[in-house]
Write a protein that holds these residues in place. Structure first.
Motif, PDB file in Angstrom:
ATOM      1  N   GLY A 372       0.709  -0.857   0.142  1.00 18.59           N
ATOM      2  CA  GLY A 372      -0.288  -0.152   0.043  1.00 18.59           C
ATOM      3  C   GLY A 372       0.997   1.610   0.002  1.00 18.59           C
ATOM      4  N   TYR A 565      -4.321   5.621   4.767  1.00 20.57           N
ATOM      5  CA  TYR A 565      -4.186   5.533   3.737  1.00 20.57           C
ATOM      6  C   TYR A 565      -3.650   3.435   4.235  1.00 20.57           C
ATOM      7  CZ  TYR A 565      -2.822   9.840   1.813  1.00 20.57           C
ATOM      8  OH  TYR A 565      -3.020  10.921   1.606  1.00 20.57           O
ATOM      9  N   THR A 566      -3.999   3.027   3.316  1.00 21.01           N
ATOM     10  CA  THR A 566      -3.753   1.170   3.428  1.00 21.01           C
ATOM     11  C   THR A 566      -2.193   0.319   3.197  1.00 21.01           C
ATOM     12  OG1 THR A 566      -5.917   0.210   3.513  1.00 21.01           O
ATOM     13  CG2 THR A 566      -4.391  -1.402   2.812  1.00 21.01           C
ATOM     14  N   GLY A 568       0.251  -2.097   4.731  1.00 25.21           N
ATOM     15  CA  GLY A 568       0.326  -3.389   4.203  1.00 25.21           C
ATOM     16  C   GLY A 568       1.662  -3.547   5.390  1.00 25.21           C
TER      17      GLY A 568
END
Length: 579
Positions: A372, A565-566, A568
């Motif tokens: 991400g 926000y993603t 990861g």
């Protein structure tokens, strides 16, 4: 404009004193001092040494007046140690057993990596010092284990330091006192009355090294005239202090005030009539050759030039010499065996070597981890190298990424407090290719996001860098992670499984629940004010946790905006930024 994203060891290097990742400096084992060196301790020593060498690099470069005042000793030591550290990290990565690699394999990997990557006169000597330590430790290891005693305690280290110093003196064609050789021998001699305790031995070695360093201007006139101590010796003090930090669990010692400040480059106003002109070229190459071919090679090169150092063994050697006839130095290697990785540098114009036709435009190179975050930085126009947690991009990888942008001006975002030193060296190395590279000292991915938000390719490069640096500096950074063991922190004692809240690099909160701990961290970060909160979720975090934090924040602080926000990322379930 495209973007390269470097996926590094983590979008940030926030403390993990209780977490799974070990910091690259010493730590106590359950609060106790180390009684012996083992493979993990050597690995931590390399990480600590590399971090501290990076911090001291510019200072050491500034001290560099002997044998050639080319201002690169600190950089050469850093790159040599980085090569050895990379070899150890690769060894640990290949080892699939629960115990990991043993001490002999680890110390041998360090010596081999340093030999292969040695840079400059100081780097070649450092590689020989590490080889001497490896030879002694490896020789004693099996016998010590069979006898059921400490594998590498104080007595073994004392003998290893002595063998290292002796081997370094033998490798240098014409040893000169007042150099790193003097400091290495003093460190070894200083341990003779320290007893058998490992802590006492490493502390004695470090103290003796610092005392010897302070005396180097008395031994070498060029140092006295410049008002500095020996650069290589200063670098060795950094490594000894890093070893003390690993053995004792204490943070590395502060830099000793043993020299007078000096400009980045020192060139004597006049050269005495009886002092010969320095050779024009530095020649370095690896050499595949039998042991019996080395003495004739030494004799041949000794006639051709000075600063001759030949280190190695078992068919592989690293050759360093300063000469006027670079071709003759290489031909001597051909007669002895098979030279390869040949590097020839004109000492008078070292910064002009390897220059290429000037590139154009401007680019951003960012170090991140997580799919991400990679997509986010790419969308923002940034350029990337991919690595996993605990594997920072090397100097060479960063230089390659910088050059791959095709831009003449490059802004580098390390997004990692511990990555600043590597980034700084990479920027300096990239200058040799005619590129302008500036490092914005981002300590976390959220600071990198803030810097990218104000990036304007149309304004002057220096203005752009200042604007990005200001935006990053105005962003506080935090994170959540989970403790994997019991340990002491600035917030108290944590247990395995506790949720740790980190603010600006320090563990500030210990909790039991991700959402509640996150709320506490965010409240503390906003206590000093803030206009925008950035949350970056990790690979294992339930999205509802971030949503609950935003909801709670809007109840108490409706004037603060928030964006999620993603990311990861794997190490930190949640990253937090407050602008």
């Amino acid at each position: 404009m495209g973007t390269h994203v470097l996926r590094g060891p983590g979008p940030d290097t926030l403390p993990a004193r209780c977490a799974g990742r070990q910091r690259p400096y010493g730590e106590r084992r359950g609060g106790a001092l180390l009684g012996e060196l083992d493979a993990p301790a050597v690995r931590r020593w390399c990480r600590a040494g590399l971090q501290q060498m990076g911090r001291a690099r510019e200072e050491i470069d500034a001290l560099n007046v002997y044998p050639v005042p080319d201002g690169d000793t600190g950089t050469n030591l850093f790159l040599t140690l980085e090569a050895g550290t990379a070899e150890i990290e690769a060894l640990f990565g290949r080892e699939n057993t629960a115990e990991g690699p043993g001490l002999p394999e680890t110390i041998r990997a360090l010596a081999h990596g340093a030999l292969m990557g040695a840079r400059g006169n100081s780097g070649v000597i450092l590689s020989q010092l590490l080889r001497g330590m490896a030879d002694q430790i490896e020789a004693e290891y099996q016998e010590a284990v069979a006898e059921g005693v400490e594998r590498a305690g104080g007595p073994v280290l004392r003998r290893a330091l002595r063998r290292a110093a002796d081997g370094a003196y033998e490798a240098v064609s014409r040893p000169v006192e007042g150099t790193m050789l003097t400091v290495a021998r003093a460190a070894a001699v200083g341990t003779e009355e320290a007893g058998d305790d490992l802590t006492a031995v490493v502390r004695a070695a470090a103290a003796a090294a610092r005392e010897a360093l302070a005396r180097t201007p008395e031994q070498l006139d060029v140092l006295r005239r410049a008002g500095v101590v020996d650069a290589g010796g200063r670098g060795l003090c950094v490594l000894y202090d890093a070893l003390v930090s690993v053995v004792t669990g204490e943070r590395p010692a502060s830099a000793p005030r043993t020299h007078v400040p000096v400009p980045l480059r020192f060139v004597p106003d006049t050269v005495p009539d009886d002092e010969p002109q320095a050779p024009a070229f530095e020649v370095i190459y690896l050499l595949d050759a039998p042991d019996e071919a080395i003495p004739p090679l030494r004799d041949r090169l000794d006639v051709l030039g000075d600063s001759l150092v030949v280190v190695g063994g078992e068919g592989l050697w690293n050759v360093h010499v300063h000469v006027d006839d670079a071709g003759a130095a290489v031909e001597a290697g051909v007669e002895a065996g098979r030279p390869h990785r040949i590097r020839i540098t004109h000492l008078a114009v070292a910064d002009a070597v390897h220059r290429e036709p000037p590139a154009t435009g401007r680019a951003i190179v960012a170090v991140v981890q997580g799919d991400g975050l990679a997509a986010l930085f790419t969308e923002a126009g940034a350029h990337i190298i991919e690595a996993g947690p605990g594997r920072a991009p090397s100097t060479g990888a960063l230089v390659e990424a910088i050059r791959a942008t095709g831009a003449r001006e490059v802004v580098l975002l390390p997004n990692d407090a511990d990555g600043h030193a590597v980034a700084a060296v990479a920027a300096e190395q990239a200058h040799a290719f005619g590129l302008r590279v500036q490092v914005v000292p981002t300590k976390a991915a959220v600071q990198g996001i803030a810097a990218l938000a104000v990036h304007e390719p149309g304004r002057r490069f220096d203005q752009d860098v200042v604007g990005m640096t200001s935006a990053a500096g105005a962003t506080r950074y935090g994170a959540l992670t989970t403790a994997t063991r019991e340990a002491w922190t600035m917030a108290g004692v944590c247990q395995a499984g506790d949720v740790l809240g980190i603010i600006d690099g320090d563990i500030a909160v210990i909790g039991q629940d991700l959402a509640e701990t996150g709320k506490t961290v965010l409240d503390r970060m906003l206590a000093g004010g803030g206009e925008l909160v950035t949350l970056v979720t990790g690979a294992q975090l339930d999205q509802t946790v971030a949503d609950s934090l935003v909801g709670a924040m809007r109840v108490g602080r409706p004037e603060v905006d928030a964006v999620v926000y993603t990311g990861g990322q794997s190490l930190y379930p949640l990253l937090i930024g407050v602008e």
